[in-house]
Design a protein around this motif. Structure first.
Motif, short mmCIF file in Angstrom:
data_model
loop_
_atom_site.label_atom_id
_atom_site.label_comp_id
_atom_site.label_asym_id
_atom_site.label_seq_id
_atom_site.Cartn_x
_atom_site.Cartn_y
_atom_site.Cartn_z
N LEU A 173 -54.38 18.39 16.10
CA LEU A 173 -55.98 19.81 15.00
C LEU A 173 -55.56 20.80 15.00
CD1 LEU A 173 -58.91 17.73 16.05
CD2 LEU A 173 -57.43 17.64 14.12
N GLU A 174 -55.24 21.90 16.43
CA GLU A 174 -54.60 23.21 16.25
C GLU A 174 -53.86 23.10 15.43
OE1 GLU A 174 -53.74 26.07 19.92
OE2 GLU A 174 -54.19 24.39 20.61
N TRP A 175 -52.40 22.19 15.73
CA TRP A 175 -51.70 22.72 14.38
C TRP A 175 -51.64 22.47 13.21
CZ3 TRP A 175 -48.27 20.71 10.84
CH2 TRP A 175 -46.81 21.09 11.29
N ILE A 176 -52.22 21.05 12.77
CA ILE A 176 -52.87 21.66 11.80
C ILE A 176 -53.71 22.16 11.03
CG2 ILE A 176 -54.67 19.99 10.18
CD1 ILE A 176 -53.46 16.77 11.57
N ALA A 177 -54.45 22.72 11.47
CA ALA A 177 -55.56 24.18 11.22
C ALA A 177 -54.41 25.34 11.02
CB ALA A 177 -56.33 24.61 12.51
N GLU A 178 -53.39 25.48 11.19
CA GLU A 178 -52.20 26.23 10.94
C GLU A 178 -51.56 25.94 9.47
OE1 GLU A 178 -51.77 28.97 12.30
OE2 GLU A 178 -54.18 28.73 13.46
N LEU A 179 -52.25 24.98 8.68
CA LEU A 179 -50.71 25.08 7.69
C LEU A 179 -52.39 25.47 6.27
CD1 LEU A 179 -50.87 20.42 8.28
CD2 LEU A 179 -49.05 22.12 7.96
N ASN A 180 -50.81 25.49 5.53
CA ASN A 180 -51.26 26.29 4.37
C ASN A 180 -52.06 25.41 3.23
OD1 ASN A 180 -51.18 28.91 4.93
ND2 ASN A 180 -48.76 28.97 4.21
N ALA A 181 -53.24 25.47 2.73
CA ALA A 181 -53.51 24.17 1.67
C ALA A 181 -52.22 24.85 -0.04
CB ALA A 181 -54.88 24.37 1.36
N SER A 182 -51.49 23.54 -0.21
CA SER A 182 -51.08 23.90 -1.71
C SER A 182 -51.79 22.70 -2.64
CB SER A 182 -49.86 23.56 -1.51
OG SER A 182 -48.85 23.43 -2.11
N ILE A 183 -52.00 23.51 -3.90
CA ILE A 183 -52.51 22.94 -4.49
C ILE A 183 -52.16 22.95 -5.73
CG2 ILE A 183 -54.90 22.56 -6.01
CD1 ILE A 183 -55.36 22.50 -3.10
N ARG A 184 -51.84 21.84 -6.38
CA ARG A 184 -51.07 21.83 -8.36
C ARG A 184 -52.77 21.27 -9.11
NH1 ARG A 184 -48.67 23.94 -5.77
NH2 ARG A 184 -45.56 24.22 -5.29
N TRP A 185 -51.94 22.29 -10.58
CA TRP A 185 -52.76 21.43 -11.40
C TRP A 185 -51.83 20.74 -12.49
CZ3 TRP A 185 -58.63 21.88 -10.71
CH2 TRP A 185 -58.76 23.15 -9.33
N ASN A 186 -51.62 19.48 -12.64
CA ASN A 186 -50.98 19.03 -13.50
C ASN A 186 -51.44 18.30 -14.44
OD1 ASN A 186 -49.38 19.26 -11.23
ND2 ASN A 186 -48.68 16.97 -10.18
N ASP A 225 -54.61 29.57 -8.65
CA ASP A 225 -54.46 30.92 -8.51
C ASP A 225 -55.90 31.32 -7.49
OD1 ASP A 225 -56.86 29.92 -9.62
OD2 ASP A 225 -57.09 30.71 -11.60
N GLY A 226 -55.68 30.72 -6.15
CA GLY A 226 -56.68 30.65 -5.22
C GLY A 226 -58.15 30.82 -5.39
N VAL A 227 -58.52 30.66 -6.44
CA VAL A 227 -60.68 30.77 -6.56
C VAL A 227 -60.98 29.44 -6.08
CG1 VAL A 227 -62.48 30.15 -8.46
CG2 VAL A 227 -60.11 31.36 -9.34
N PRO A 228 -61.66 29.45 -4.87
CA PRO A 228 -62.40 28.21 -3.99
C PRO A 228 -62.81 27.30 -5.22
CG PRO A 228 -63.29 30.63 -3.51
CD PRO A 228 -62.47 30.95 -4.98
N ILE A 229 -62.61 25.91 -4.48
CA ILE A 229 -62.54 24.78 -5.27
C ILE A 229 -63.70 24.12 -4.16
CG2 ILE A 229 -61.63 22.91 -6.14
CD1 ILE A 229 -58.96 23.95 -5.75
N THR A 230 -64.71 23.72 -4.90
CA THR A 230 -65.71 22.75 -4.35
C THR A 230 -65.58 21.76 -5.15
OG1 THR A 230 -67.32 24.00 -5.37
CG2 THR A 230 -66.60 24.64 -3.36
#
Length: 374
Positions: free
Chosen positions: A208-221, A272-277
């Motif tokens: 979990l400590e390792w996973i927390a460092e992952l970058n979130a990668s989003i695509r809008w296809n 573009d980095g806009v928060p997604i909820t």
């Protein structure tokens, strides 16, 4: 879904989740399995869009190929050979071109997904996950459209959405283990951390400590249908150069010829980095659709026949997918299986073969099957 007890619950029916089930059955593992998948069918980021109004339509809206950094070996070679012999995959030698920031066709840029061998699903990408799932079908129940609303661990048993009680739990993605789940799912804490307190399983704590460092990668296809057209000179993939990606907010485009010479096109839009909820996603989908449609004519400038048809193109909507992307090497395989908590991980973010690589997704499933069966 009625309440049920199973030996193993797998969250996600993507490539790695389906490969894990197939690998366990090849090892003659006899436990019962419940798969919970939020999508309409198997595939994950190798999924295929189907249409109720057109049974012949098939559009790979995620990854267009299975990419490897090098020729597969060992169990991975055996798996790919089997899939190829059964006609589920073929070597991908379809044309790939580049596009620069001026909208000019150029040589394809260097990218890890293009450097090694590639295979393409036959007749579509979802076929690979489907055949893997069918290989392990005995004793397996799949619930599609099942989003995880609850996750807890009581008396050594995993309790999941729909009354599923599982002795072991597998996450084929990172959403329930990554902090991005707080916004995406509206949870107070990372779901897996909430279910298993710190100190219960040192391996899980490290994972979990390792996973927390992952970058979130989003695509809008954005998926599009073009009328029938001549397509002899059309490439399969159009990769934008780094400068062009920054200029257009698009990673690549993928063309898939349909029945009667109709053309399916998928634009892989960058985030573009806009928060997604859960509340903002519907409007973000609409905004991304309009944004991608607005740049489409310029993106298709090197292909005038397609460019002229843009006004007649039909939008089939935007698919959003997200994943946790490692900065360099994937998570160590020693953290894949957490024995005290009876929870494991598989996916392309493990094994160090590169994000987006089918190689990592499949190899991580083979490795995890061995740990579970040992």
């Amino acid at each position: 879904m009625p309440g049920k007890d199973v030996d193993l619950a797998v969250i996600g029916a993507g490539l790695s989740g389906c490969a894990l089930v197939a690998a366990l059955r090849r090892r003659d593992w006899q436990g019962t399995i419940q798969i919970l998948e939020a999508g309409r069918g198997p595939g994950g980021r190798c999924a295929t869009r189907r249409r109720r109004d057109d049974p012949l339509w098939r559009l790979d809206h995620g990854s267009p190929t299975l990419s490897f950094h090098a020729a597969p070996r060992g169990q991975l070679l055996e798996l790919m050979t089997s899939l190829q012999q059964r006609g589920v995959v073929r070597v991908d030698d379809d044309p790939v071109v580049g596009l620069d920031h001026l909208g000019t066709a150029v040589e394809a840029p260097e990218h890890p997904l293009l450097q090694g061998p590639r295979w393409r699903g036959v007749p579509n990408m979802a076929s690979v996950a489907e055949i893997l799932l069918s290989d392990g079908a005995e004793g397996v129940d799949v619930g599609f459209g099942e989003r995880i609303q609850s996750l807890s661990k009581v008396d050594g048993c995993w309790l999941l959405t729909g009354g599923v009680h599982a002795a072991k739990l597998i996450l084929s993605g990172t959403l329930l283990a990554h902090p991005r789940s707080l916004a995406m799912l509206g949870w107070r804490d990372v779901p897996l951390r909430q279910a298993v307190p710190e100190g219960h399983d040192p391996v899980l704590d490290a994972a979990l400590e390792w996973i927390a460092e992952l970058n979130a990668s989003i695509r809008w296809n954005l998926m599009l249908e073009f009328p029938a057209a001549e397509h002899d000179r059309l490439p399969r993939q159009i990769w934008l150069t780094p400068r062009a990606q920054s200029h257009f907010g698009v990673e690549r485009m993928v063309i898939q010829v349909q029945q009667c010479n109709r053309i399916g096109l998928v634009i892989h839009g960058l985030d573009d980095g806009v928060p997604i909820t859960p509340e903002t996603q519907p409007e973000l989908l609409k905004a991304q659709e309009q944004r991608l449609l607005s740049v489409l004519p310029e993106l298709l400038r090197p292909w005038p026949a397609l460019q002229r048809m843009v006004p007649d193109a039909r939008s089939l909507g935007v698919m959003r997918w997200g994943a946790a992307q490692p900065l360099e090497q994937g998570m160590p395989t020693t953290l894949q299986w957490c024995p005290q908590a009876n929870v494991g991980f598989c996916g392309d973010w493990i094994a160090g073969h590169g994000f987006g690589m089918a190689e990592g997704a499949l190899q991580s499933a083979l490795d995890l099957a061995e740990s579970i069966d040992s």
